[in-house]
Design a protein around this motif. Structure first.
Motif, PDB file in Angstrom:
ATOM      1  N   MET A   1     -11.477  16.882  -0.556  1.00 39.83           N
ATOM      2  CA  MET A   1     -10.436  16.020  -1.086  1.00 39.83           C
ATOM      3  C   MET A   1      -9.093  16.712  -0.832  1.00 39.83           C
ATOM      4  O   MET A   1      -8.854  17.799  -1.317  1.00 39.83           O
ATOM      5  N   ASP A   2      -8.246  16.041  -0.093  1.00 43.55           N
ATOM      6  CA  ASP A   2      -6.928  16.609   0.171  1.00 43.55           C
ATOM      7  C   ASP A   2      -5.852  15.807  -0.569  1.00 43.55           C
ATOM      8  O   ASP A   2      -6.155  14.900  -1.346  1.00 43.55           O
ATOM      9  N   ILE A   3      -4.610  16.127  -0.316  1.00 41.02           N
ATOM     10  CA  ILE A   3      -3.498  15.516  -1.040  1.00 41.02           C
ATOM     11  C   ILE A   3      -3.395  14.016  -0.762  1.00 41.02           C
ATOM     12  O   ILE A   3      -3.003  13.239  -1.637  1.00 41.02           O
ATOM     13  N   ASN A   4      -3.781  13.581   0.417  1.00 36.76           N
ATOM     14  CA  ASN A   4      -3.701  12.158   0.745  1.00 36.76           C
ATOM     15  C   ASN A   4      -4.704  11.335  -0.066  1.00 36.76           C
ATOM     16  O   ASN A   4      -4.419  10.194  -0.435  1.00 36.76           O
ATOM     17  N   ASP A   5      -5.876  11.898  -0.329  1.00 38.05           N
ATOM     18  CA  ASP A   5      -6.846  11.215  -1.182  1.00 38.05           C
ATOM     19  C   ASP A   5      -6.309  11.079  -2.601  1.00 38.05           C
ATOM     20  O   ASP A   5      -6.448  10.032  -3.241  1.00 38.05           O
ATOM     21  N   LEU A   6      -5.679  12.125  -3.095  1.00 36.47           N
ATOM     22  CA  LEU A   6      -5.096  12.093  -4.430  1.00 36.47           C
ATOM     23  C   LEU A   6      -3.971  11.067  -4.511  1.00 36.47           C
ATOM     24  O   LEU A   6      -3.860  10.340  -5.503  1.00 36.47           O
ATOM     25  N   ARG A   7      -3.167  10.991  -3.482  1.00 35.31           N
ATOM     26  CA  ARG A   7      -2.091   9.994  -3.444  1.00 35.31           C
ATOM     27  C   ARG A   7      -2.662   8.576  -3.439  1.00 35.31           C
ATOM     28  O   ARG A   7      -2.134   7.679  -4.102  1.00 35.31           O
ATOM     29  N   GLY A   8      -3.709   8.344  -2.703  1.00 32.63           N
ATOM     30  CA  GLY A   8      -4.328   7.018  -2.653  1.00 32.63           C
ATOM     31  C   GLY A   8      -4.929   6.627  -3.995  1.00 32.63           C
ATOM     32  O   GLY A   8      -4.782   5.483  -4.441  1.00 32.63           O
ATOM     33  N   ILE A   9      -5.609   7.567  -4.630  1.00 34.48           N
ATOM     34  CA  ILE A   9      -6.207   7.291  -5.945  1.00 34.48           C
ATOM     35  C   ILE A   9      -5.127   7.024  -6.983  1.00 34.48           C
ATOM     36  O   ILE A   9      -5.236   6.081  -7.784  1.00 34.48           O
ATOM     37  N   SER A  10      -4.058   7.812  -6.961  1.00 32.74           N
ATOM     38  CA  SER A  10      -2.993   7.598  -7.946  1.00 32.74           C
ATOM     39  C   SER A  10      -2.273   6.276  -7.694  1.00 32.74           C
ATOM     40  O   SER A  10      -1.881   5.585  -8.644  1.00 32.74           O
ATOM     41  N   THR A  11      -2.107   5.896  -6.433  1.00 34.16           N
ATOM     42  CA  THR A  11      -1.484   4.606  -6.123  1.00 34.16           C
ATOM     43  C   THR A  11      -2.351   3.458  -6.623  1.00 34.16           C
ATOM     44  O   THR A  11      -1.846   2.495  -7.215  1.00 34.16           O
ATOM     45  N   ALA A  12      -3.646   3.531  -6.408  1.00 38.15           N
ATOM     46  CA  ALA A  12      -4.554   2.482  -6.870  1.00 38.15           C
ATOM     47  C   ALA A  12      -4.551   2.415  -8.394  1.00 38.15           C
ATOM     48  O   ALA A  12      -4.523   1.311  -8.977  1.00 38.15           O
ATOM     49  N   PHE A  13      -4.564   3.567  -9.058  1.00 30.98           N
ATOM     50  CA  PHE A  13      -4.524   3.592 -10.522  1.00 30.98           C
ATOM     51  C   PHE A  13      -3.246   2.947 -11.045  1.00 30.98           C
ATOM     52  O   PHE A  13      -3.280   2.140 -11.976  1.00 30.98           O
ATOM     53  N   LEU A  14      -2.110   3.285 -10.464  1.00 28.51           N
ATOM     54  CA  LEU A  14      -0.837   2.715 -10.908  1.00 28.51           C
ATOM     55  C   LEU A  14      -0.761   1.219 -10.633  1.00 28.51           C
ATOM     56  O   LEU A  14      -0.177   0.464 -11.415  1.00 28.51           O
ATOM     57  N   LEU A  15      -1.354   0.768  -9.526  1.00 26.46           N
ATOM     58  CA  LEU A  15      -1.390  -0.665  -9.231  1.00 26.46           C
ATOM     59  C   LEU A  15      -2.189  -1.407 -10.297  1.00 26.46           C
ATOM     60  O   LEU A  15      -1.742  -2.438 -10.824  1.00 26.46           O
ATOM     61  N   PHE A  16      -3.361  -0.887 -10.652  1.00 23.08           N
ATOM     62  CA  PHE A  16      -4.183  -1.538 -11.682  1.00 23.08           C
ATOM     63  C   PHE A  16      -3.510  -1.472 -13.054  1.00 23.08           C
ATOM     64  O   PHE A  16      -3.592  -2.416 -13.841  1.00 23.08           O
ATOM     65  N   ALA A  17      -2.821  -0.370 -13.343  1.00 29.51           N
ATOM     66  CA  ALA A  17      -2.097  -0.265 -14.611  1.00 29.51           C
ATOM     67  C   ALA A  17      -0.968  -1.291 -14.670  1.00 29.51           C
ATOM     68  O   ALA A  17      -0.740  -1.932 -15.703  1.00 29.51           O
ATOM     69  N   PHE A  18      -0.255  -1.483 -13.572  1.00 32.27           N
ATOM     70  CA  PHE A  18       0.820  -2.464 -13.519  1.00 32.27           C
ATOM     71  C   PHE A  18       0.279  -3.872 -13.699  1.00 32.27           C
ATOM     72  O   PHE A  18       0.842  -4.675 -14.468  1.00 32.27           O
ATOM     73  N   ILE A  19      -0.800  -4.201 -13.023  1.00 30.73           N
ATOM     74  CA  ILE A  19      -1.400  -5.540 -13.144  1.00 30.73           C
ATOM     75  C   ILE A  19      -1.880  -5.767 -14.576  1.00 30.73           C
ATOM     76  O   ILE A  19      -1.678  -6.846 -15.145  1.00 30.73           O
ATOM     77  N   GLY A  20      -2.474  -4.752 -15.196  1.00 26.85           N
ATOM     78  CA  GLY A  20      -2.905  -4.876 -16.583  1.00 26.85           C
ATOM     79  C   GLY A  20      -1.739  -5.087 -17.526  1.00 26.85           C
ATOM     80  O   GLY A  20      -1.810  -5.891 -18.460  1.00 26.85           O
TER      81      GLY A  20
END
Length: 58
Positions: A1-20
């Protein structure tokens, strides 16, 4: 797991948090509470225009 994977996961989490958050804000269960909050600036309209309140001597 590198920094790009972490960025993708955090982006997806923030997207779902925003939609919620959007669904929560626009849900019909919150309408009454938000309407009461919207009328808070008008709560002190009972004060006369001259600035004097009943029962307070100046």
């Amino acid at each position: 797991m590198d920094i790009n994977d972490l960025r993708g996961i955090s982006t997806a989490f923030l997207l779902f948090a925003f939609i919620g958050l959007v669904f929560w804000a626009y849900s019909s269960k919150q309408k009454q509470e938000f309407d009461e909050a919207a009328n808070l600036p008008f709560a002190d309209d009972d004060v006369p225009q001259d600035g004097k309140q009943e029962g307070i001597e100046q």
